[in-house]
Design a protein around this motif. Structure first.
Motif, short mmCIF file in Angstrom:
data_model
loop_
_atom_site.label_atom_id
_atom_site.label_comp_id
_atom_site.label_asym_id
_atom_site.label_seq_id
_atom_site.Cartn_x
_atom_site.Cartn_y
_atom_site.Cartn_z
N PHE A 1 -22.82 41.35 -37.13
CA PHE A 1 -24.01 42.23 -36.77
C PHE A 1 -23.63 43.49 -36.38
N SER A 2 -24.29 44.54 -36.36
CA SER A 2 -24.06 46.06 -35.98
C SER A 2 -23.67 45.95 -34.39
N ALA A 3 -23.05 46.96 -34.13
CA ALA A 3 -22.91 47.62 -32.72
C ALA A 3 -24.22 47.56 -31.95
N GLU A 4 -25.17 48.38 -32.61
CA GLU A 4 -26.09 48.58 -31.90
C GLU A 4 -27.24 47.46 -31.83
N LEU A 5 -27.32 46.29 -32.75
CA LEU A 5 -27.98 45.24 -32.42
C LEU A 5 -27.43 44.50 -31.05
N TYR A 6 -26.26 44.12 -31.22
CA TYR A 6 -25.53 43.69 -30.10
C TYR A 6 -25.87 44.30 -28.58
N SER A 7 -25.83 45.66 -28.61
CA SER A 7 -26.13 46.36 -27.44
C SER A 7 -27.39 46.15 -26.93
N PHE A 8 -28.24 46.30 -28.16
CA PHE A 8 -29.87 45.87 -27.73
C PHE A 8 -30.04 44.41 -27.02
N TYR A 9 -29.14 43.53 -27.69
CA TYR A 9 -29.18 41.87 -27.24
C TYR A 9 -28.82 42.13 -25.55
N VAL A 10 -27.66 42.81 -25.35
CA VAL A 10 -27.12 42.94 -24.14
C VAL A 10 -28.16 43.31 -23.12
N SER A 11 -28.88 44.56 -23.58
CA SER A 11 -29.89 45.20 -22.62
C SER A 11 -30.94 44.27 -22.37
N VAL A 12 -31.28 43.45 -23.31
CA VAL A 12 -32.41 42.46 -23.04
C VAL A 12 -31.88 41.35 -21.87
N LEU A 13 -30.52 40.78 -22.28
CA LEU A 13 -30.17 39.88 -21.45
C LEU A 13 -29.95 40.33 -19.90
N LEU A 14 -29.68 41.52 -19.81
CA LEU A 14 -29.36 42.12 -18.38
C LEU A 14 -30.76 42.53 -17.78
N GLY A 15 -31.68 42.70 -18.64
CA GLY A 15 -33.07 42.85 -18.18
C GLY A 15 -33.76 41.63 -17.50
N VAL A 16 -33.34 40.45 -17.96
CA VAL A 16 -33.79 39.20 -17.47
C VAL A 16 -32.71 38.92 -16.22
N PHE A 17 -31.53 38.81 -16.48
CA PHE A 17 -30.42 38.20 -15.45
C PHE A 17 -30.02 39.12 -14.61
N TYR A 18 -29.99 40.42 -14.70
CA TYR A 18 -29.24 41.25 -13.62
C TYR A 18 -30.04 41.18 -12.29
N SER A 19 -31.31 40.95 -11.91
CA SER A 19 -31.63 40.64 -10.70
C SER A 19 -31.28 39.42 -10.10
N VAL A 20 -30.80 38.28 -10.58
CA VAL A 20 -30.26 37.05 -10.00
C VAL A 20 -28.75 37.04 -10.27
N CYS A 21 -28.30 37.74 -11.01
CA CYS A 21 -26.66 37.50 -11.36
C CYS A 21 -26.06 38.65 -11.73
N ARG A 22 -24.99 38.84 -11.23
CA ARG A 22 -24.01 40.31 -11.30
C ARG A 22 -22.72 39.67 -11.89
N ASP A 23 -22.60 38.48 -11.94
CA ASP A 23 -21.20 37.95 -12.17
C ASP A 23 -20.88 38.20 -13.80
N LEU A 24 -19.82 38.87 -14.01
CA LEU A 24 -19.42 39.41 -15.39
C LEU A 24 -19.02 37.99 -16.33
N ARG A 25 -18.40 37.04 -15.61
CA ARG A 25 -17.94 35.84 -16.25
C ARG A 25 -19.16 34.94 -16.95
N GLU A 26 -20.23 35.05 -15.86
CA GLU A 26 -21.15 34.25 -15.94
C GLU A 26 -22.20 35.02 -16.93
N LEU A 27 -22.50 36.32 -17.11
CA LEU A 27 -23.31 36.96 -18.12
C LEU A 27 -22.52 36.87 -19.30
N ARG A 28 -21.30 36.95 -19.54
CA ARG A 28 -20.70 36.79 -20.84
C ARG A 28 -20.91 35.40 -21.28
N HIS A 29 -20.60 34.34 -20.54
CA HIS A 29 -21.04 33.05 -20.65
C HIS A 29 -22.35 32.88 -21.31
N LEU A 30 -23.40 33.52 -20.66
CA LEU A 30 -24.85 33.54 -21.16
C LEU A 30 -25.02 34.11 -22.30
#
Length: 441
Positions: free
Chosen positions: A205-234
């Protein structure tokens, strides 16, 4: 940003390769290089690097040591269960197995220093990197002060780098010691996490699509999780679900709104597994497939296949008994030498067994713990781990806290699982819960 790693004592190409592997940590890497100085110069005897979990401490050190080809020994204080093992690994890394074998069976610090001083002096700074250094506080009282001034003891160009998640003030011995240089690694910001996670994009998949996916992921989890390893796993765990509409041809990569609407409910459910690890990645995927097939399971508490820690199972059993048994029956069920209690005194006249029909009743924390210590096998000390597991059960929606946060007395809970669920849990720990339920006497 490679310019931040410019240093007259190191090759520019090596510094550039190191900088490429250290996104958003070029400033800390540059400060560390300044403290280390040129390879042939004497470095400061000890450096203390601290910061929260997954803030890049070990990664920065390992990249610099590897790319700049610096002589080093990397030790984990978790693996070095004894001082002898620590000394042996240091000598083996610097001088080989033959020198390490010179240590006596139970070496002292004096033995280590003596053998080290017999070896050839360092041509450039040797580094001893110690991860999870907070465990050194439980070692011999003289070990930490000796490591901090090891350069002076062995009369060689050696620097000890301690990596820890806690601050230096909790290390300092009462008797005093040599003060190391302190270097703090701050948490990654949301923008930095976006930049780092976006580098793990899927090649299909394109870099733009994955970057959008990461922004959605952080929009949900950033308020409760700042751990890079945990976010990478999710991110890795949930990306296949994000791509389902694309694989089925229902949407295009440009239809970001539809992709967002498809993945957001799934990510909110996944929030229940952050940090807890009561379910593995494979179990989580199987549970999601089961929910899609049956359409009957809702929420993590509805799944009978959730794997809980051993004591969490007994806490849940105790909570179920406290919810469905009258408090006056606790002595009869859980006190070994309660004496004879006549059934006429035990059962009220014309009382009907309707507790399961009326639903769970709230109970205080002290009653839950009293029942727990009665039913669990073996003696268990009341530790913070037990209380944290109660909080985990509340987070998993297996327990419900019914008292208000501003309530001054003991908190109250209700058990939120079914009889079938608790019977399945009880079977896994060989506990016959039916013998302890008032309704089934």
């Amino acid at each position: 940003m490679a310019g931040l790693l410019e240093h007259p004592g190191y090759d520019e190409e090596r510094l550039k390769r190191a900088a490429e592997q250290l996104p958003c940590r070029e400033v800390q890497a540059g400060m560390l290089l300044s403290l280390m100085g040129e390879p042939h110069q004497y470095c400061y005897p000890s450096i203390f690097i601290y910061g929260h979990r997954a803030s890049g401490k070990s990664h920065v050190i390992n990249v610099l040591m590897k790319e700049l080809e610096l002589p080093h020994a990397t030790l984990s204080c978790v693996e070095c269960v004894s001082v002898a093992l620590l000394f042996e690994q240091v000598l083996r890394s610097f001088f080989g197995c033959d020198v390490a074998s010179l240590l006596p069976r139970s070496p002292s610090l004096t033995d280590f220093v003596r053998i080290y001083r017999q070896q050839s002096p360092a041509r450039q700074t040797r580094y001893i990197v110690m991860e999870k250094a907070e465990l050194l506080r439980d070692a011999d009282a003289n070990l930490l002060p000796a490591l901090l001034r090891l350069q002076e003891l062995v009369e060689d160009n050696v620097t000890v780098i301690l990596l820890s998640e806690i601050v230096w003030d909790t290390f300092r011995p009462n008797t005093g010691c040599f003060e190391p240089l302190l270097l703090h690694f701050p948490d990654y910001s949301k923008v930095e996490l976006q930049q780092i996670l976006s580098q793990d994009r899927h090649p299909s998949f394109s870099a733009e699509l994955y970057s959008f996916y990461v922004s959605v992921l952080l929009g949900v989890f950033y308020s409760v999780c700042r751990d890079l390893r945990e976010l990478r796993h999710l991110a890795a765990l949930n990306f296949s679900k994000f791509c389902e509409p694309l694989a089925e041809g229902k949407v295009k990569e440009t239809d970001t709104h539809k992709l967002w609407k498809n993945i957001e409910p799934h990510l909110k459910k996944a929030m229940q597994t952050v940090y807890l690890r009561e379910v593995s990645s494979l179990q989580w995927e199987q549970m999601q497939q089961m929910e899609e097939e049956t359409g009957a399971l809702k929420g993590l508490s509805a799944h009978t296949h959730v794997e809980l820690p051993f004591y969490s199972k007994f806490l849940l059993i105790a909570a179920y008994l406290a919810s469905y048994n009258p408090a006056r029956t606790d002595k009869r069920f859980f006190l070994k030498h309660h004496g004879k209690i006549k059934k006429t005194n035990f059962l009220k006249k014309n009382e009907k067994t309707t507790n399961h029909l009326l639903g769970p009743k709230p109970f205080p924390l002290d009653r839950l713990l009293a029942i727990f210590y009665s039913v669990v096998d073996g003696r268990v000390a009341p530790t913070a781990s037990i209380f944290s597991q109660i909080s985990s059960l509340v987070t998993l929606q297996l327990l419900a806290q019914v008292s208000h946060d501003d309530q001054l007395d003991s908190p109250k809970y209700k058990c939120a699982v079914s009889l079938e669920f608790i019977c399945n849990i009880s079977r896994t720990v060989n506990f016959d819960i039916m013998k302890y339920l008032y309704d089934f006497l």
